[in-house]
Design an enzyme around this catalytic site. Structure first.
Site, short mmCIF file in Angstrom:
data_model
loop_
_atom_site.label_atom_id
_atom_site.label_comp_id
_atom_site.label_asym_id
_atom_site.label_seq_id
_atom_site.Cartn_x
_atom_site.Cartn_y
_atom_site.Cartn_z
N ASP A 160 -9.64 3.66 -2.68
CA ASP A 160 -9.68 4.28 -1.62
C ASP A 160 -10.98 4.91 -2.46
O ASP A 160 -11.07 6.39 -2.78
CB ASP A 160 -9.83 5.32 -1.08
CG ASP A 160 -8.35 4.18 -0.21
OD1 ASP A 160 -8.44 3.72 -0.45
OD2 ASP A 160 -7.71 5.19 0.49
N ASP A 191 0.55 -1.04 0.05
CA ASP A 191 -0.19 -0.02 -0.23
C ASP A 191 0.66 1.05 -0.23
O ASP A 191 2.08 1.20 0.39
CB ASP A 191 -0.39 -0.49 1.21
CG ASP A 191 -1.52 0.56 1.67
OD1 ASP A 191 -2.19 1.64 -0.30
OD2 ASP A 191 -2.59 1.65 2.34
N GLU A 198 2.89 5.19 -3.15
CA GLU A 198 3.13 5.96 -4.91
C GLU A 198 3.90 7.14 -5.10
O GLU A 198 4.61 7.09 -5.92
CB GLU A 198 2.14 6.87 -4.76
CG GLU A 198 0.18 6.61 -5.15
CD GLU A 198 -0.47 5.17 -3.93
OE1 GLU A 198 0.55 5.78 -2.67
OE2 GLU A 198 -0.05 4.62 -4.40
#
Ligand code: MIG
Length: 697
Positions: free
Chosen positions: A399, A321, A324
């Site tokens: 999300d 997770d 980025e």
């Protein structure tokens, strides 16, 4: 080279470069496939600009993860992986960009693709500024691209994934239903969840995901000893009940001198630094963190090795997770541009490395798992990535919101991801932020059981979002649909196998099979799952019917066997307990018995559902099987069944051949013939490999 420029040709493609540098691609017959409207230009502030003409009936697809319609025309899309801190339709960019664009034009007769070979920030303006121009901007001094041309988008994808890689054969359990939330803890809560699945509600499930609260103060590769005093014991018990365990891992390493991973990373120079040598520190869940430079092969090896204790405790899969990378702060916060990266020895700053960060974290993880457990197929899901991340990981669309607009948005997102090489995807069933109604969860699940990654997940502040959370009638419907998925597991696994061989996604826009039919070119509220199932999910609150489009050919209603001849557009019944699903005529759909989890029992009986094609038609289907876990298939230990079903006057002919040495164990194989509405399907006696004639009364 000539006075009028230069020409480059193969037997399929002609490239003409005019003296000013303008490029055109043509078919050998001279039809224009793609053309620039002017030469490449460089701006004073360091951008490269390419301009292409948009043909009048062009449609655009791909570009990775986009909260946009399937046809991307008319929008502007940025390639810069971003954590949007929850998103709505229209937000751009998101977590995973892929600078590969597909264009389909001339009534579906021309398909081509452009892959930018550059990882810096770029932008595709697909007719927003000027409806007739596609403007590509790259924030760099030099950039290359690959141009792909093929008669069909399916073949284009085959070429594109040949160049950029395809998914590996993930373990078979990865296709099972998975359950997550932010977060299940402590241990007793996880055990109760397992009991709820197996005993209380009897809903099939293969994996439980542990979100960030399993860690000690969010320190990666640790366990919170109060919440999880004996991870190995817990996981062994879950394994005994047929569950796999997937745990989240974030890239940020808490800058805490008493923490082993940080100390080791510091001593061995594993973290990203500013040009002056200071380590870049940014806040995430654990507080201030240092960030491994995954673009460095040494770092990837170290990081992969850090998974040893998780693997030894029995963890089955890793969920990457925040890669980025996302840093706390305003939306889009990430590492500053000057931060240095190794970039596999070439060196560069974050502007060049940013989009590659998630890809390389997923790579480090998958390669590490493979070294730690060489005979088991790794399962990694990653939030961020870039072209080629499919070689290492699956992906989820993260999300969104628990609302109908997010459900509706999910389908084109998954379709465009598949058209970008990333096929093993799905969204948080029920939506992430907010709490789904029972109806929303059920509708979301009914669509997702036909997606490769099928996991319910929700936000920290939401009540539990499990198949039974709304009681009846939802529980029974949810259970039936999850059971249906397990019944179809061999079909889904075969679609995954096909994807690993051809790059063809598992969830596909209709135009991949019906490119000549312009009605499919922008259709993004139905999809094909594999070669034969057309799924029309319900995407509107309160709806109990919906409009369905069937492309040319014969179709069987999956529930009633009613036969339809496409092209056809009609209202189909869709009460809460059902979504419209159709089977393409000629299909052989393999189905297996009920299971609580993958591998609970052999696929016995194996039931082959035969859907007769029209007379004079012959249709091929496959069934791929292997042990679902190891690499023995590479040594021939698999079974590949090829079926060919042909419609003859007064009957059918089935040709069935089998290749490979996998032993599925003793089992019964039965065939069921579907005969249209109002006629019970019948068992076909004496079915076996070879040639079988089936007379139809
Ligand atoms: O800042 O780990 O997309 O699935 O539950 C949020 C907590 C961090 C974002 C992921 C989401 C996960 C959450 N994470």
């Amino acid at each position: 080279q000539s006075g009028e420029g230069a020409e480059l040709s193969t037997d399929r493609l002609l490239c003409r470069i005019s003296p000013d540098g303008r490029i055109r691609f043509l078919t050998p017959a001279g039809e224009v496939i793609a053309e620039e409207t002017g030469p490449v230009s460089w701006t004073a502030d360091g951008r490269i600009i390419l301009r292409w003409r948009i043909p009048p009936d062009a449609h655009f697809y791909g570009l990775g993860e986009r909260a946009a319609p399937l046809d991307l025309r008319g929008g502007v899309y940025t390639n810069w992986n971003t954590d949007p801190q929850t998103y709505h339709p229209g937000d751009d960019p998101l977590y995973l960009c892929v600078p590969f664009l597909i264009a389909l034009h001339s009534g579906g007769k021309q398909a081509c693709g452009l892959l930018l070979e550059n990882s810096t920030r770029s932008r595709f303006d697909l007719g927003k500024t000027d409806p007739e121009a596609m403007i590509v901007e790259v924030e760099d001094e030099a950039a290359g691209y690959f141009f792909f041309s093929a008669p069909t988008v399916a073949e284009l994808l085959e070429r594109f994934t040949e160049k950029t890689s395809r998914h590996p054969l993930f373990p078979r359990w990865a296709l099972g239903y998975q359950q997550s939330r932010w977060s299940y803890y402590p241990e007793e809560r996880v055990r109760r969840l397992a009991r709820d699945f197996r005993d209380t509600y009897r809903v099939p499930c293969d994996a439980i995901h542990l979100d960030i609260h399993y860690m000690d103060g969010y320190r990666v590769f640790t366990w919170d000893k109060r919440r999880f005093p004996d991870p190995a014991g817990l996981i062994a018990d879950l394994h005994a009940q047929g569950f796999k365990v997937v745990v989240i891992v974030d890239p940020g390493v808490k800058a805490d001198p008493r923490y082993r991973v940080f100390r080791e990373g510091l001593e061995r120079g594993m973290f990203c630094r500013y040009p002056d040598g200071r380590i870049f520190i940014g806040p995430v869940w654990p507080g201030n963190c240092a960030f491994p430079d995954f673009t460095d092969p040494r770092v990837r090896e170290w990081w992969g090795g850090l998974h040893r204790e998780l693997v030894e405790a029995g963890v089955d899969g890793i969920w990457d997770d925040m890669n980025e990378p996302s840093i706390f702060g305003e939306k889009g916060s990430t590492m500053p541009a000057p931060v240095r990266h190794d970039l596999d020895g070439t060196g560069g700053d974050h502007r060049r490395a940013h989009n590659l960060y998630g890809l390389n974290m997923a790579r480090a993880t998958a390669e590490g798992l493979l070294r730690l457990r060489p005979d088991r197929r790794p399962f990694v899901i990653t939030r961020s990535g870039w072209t080629g991340v499919q070689r290492y990981a699956a992906h989820w669309t993260a999300d969104n919101h628990s609302d109908w607009a997010s459900l509706r948005q999910t389908l084109p997102m998954v379709l465009n991801l598949g058209l970008s090489g990333i096929a093993f995807t799905g969204s948080d069933i029920g939506g992430f932020e907010g709490f789904a109604t029972g109806e929303l969860f059920t509708r979301w699940l009914q669509m997702s059981v036909f997606f490769p990654f099928c996991r319910a997940h929700t936000y920290i502040a939401s009540p539990d979002q499990e198949p039974w959370s709304w009681g009846e009638p939802y529980l029974s419907i949810n259970r039936e649909f999850i059971r249906l998925r397990y019944g179809l597991l061999s079909y889904l696994y075969t679609a995954l196998w096909q994807c690993t061989r051809t790059g063809l996604p598992i969830v596909r826009p209709l135009f991949l099979a019906f490119q000549d039919d312009p009605a499919t070119h922008t259709l993004d509220d139905e999809f094909m799952c594999g070669d034969f199932l057309l799924v029309a999910p319900v995407l509107e609150e309160g709806a109990t019917r919906r409009q369905v489009y069937l492309p040319p050919g014969l179709w069987y209603d999956f529930w009633t066997d009613a036969v339809f001849e496409g092209p056809a557009k009609f209202e189909a019944e869709a009460p809460l307990e059902r979504i419209p699903v159709f089977v393409r005529a000629g299909a052989v759909i393999p189905m297996g018995p009920d299971m609580d989890y993958v591998g609970q029992r052999p696929v016995d009986p194996l039931t082959l559902h035969l859907y007769p094609p029209a007379e004079g038609q012959e249709v091929n289907s496959f069934l791929y099987e292997d042990d679902g876990e190891t690499f023995a298939y590479r040594e021939g230990v698999y079974l590949l069944h090829r079926f060919s079903l042909a419609g003859k006057a007064g009957g059918l002919e089935l040709l069935w051949s089998v290749e490979g040495s996998f032993d599925p164990g003793p089992r019964q194989v039965e065939a069921i013939l579907h005969r249209g509405e109002g006629r019970e399907p019948v068992r076909v006696p004496g079915i076996a490999p070879g040639r079988t004639e089936i007379r139809q009364a």
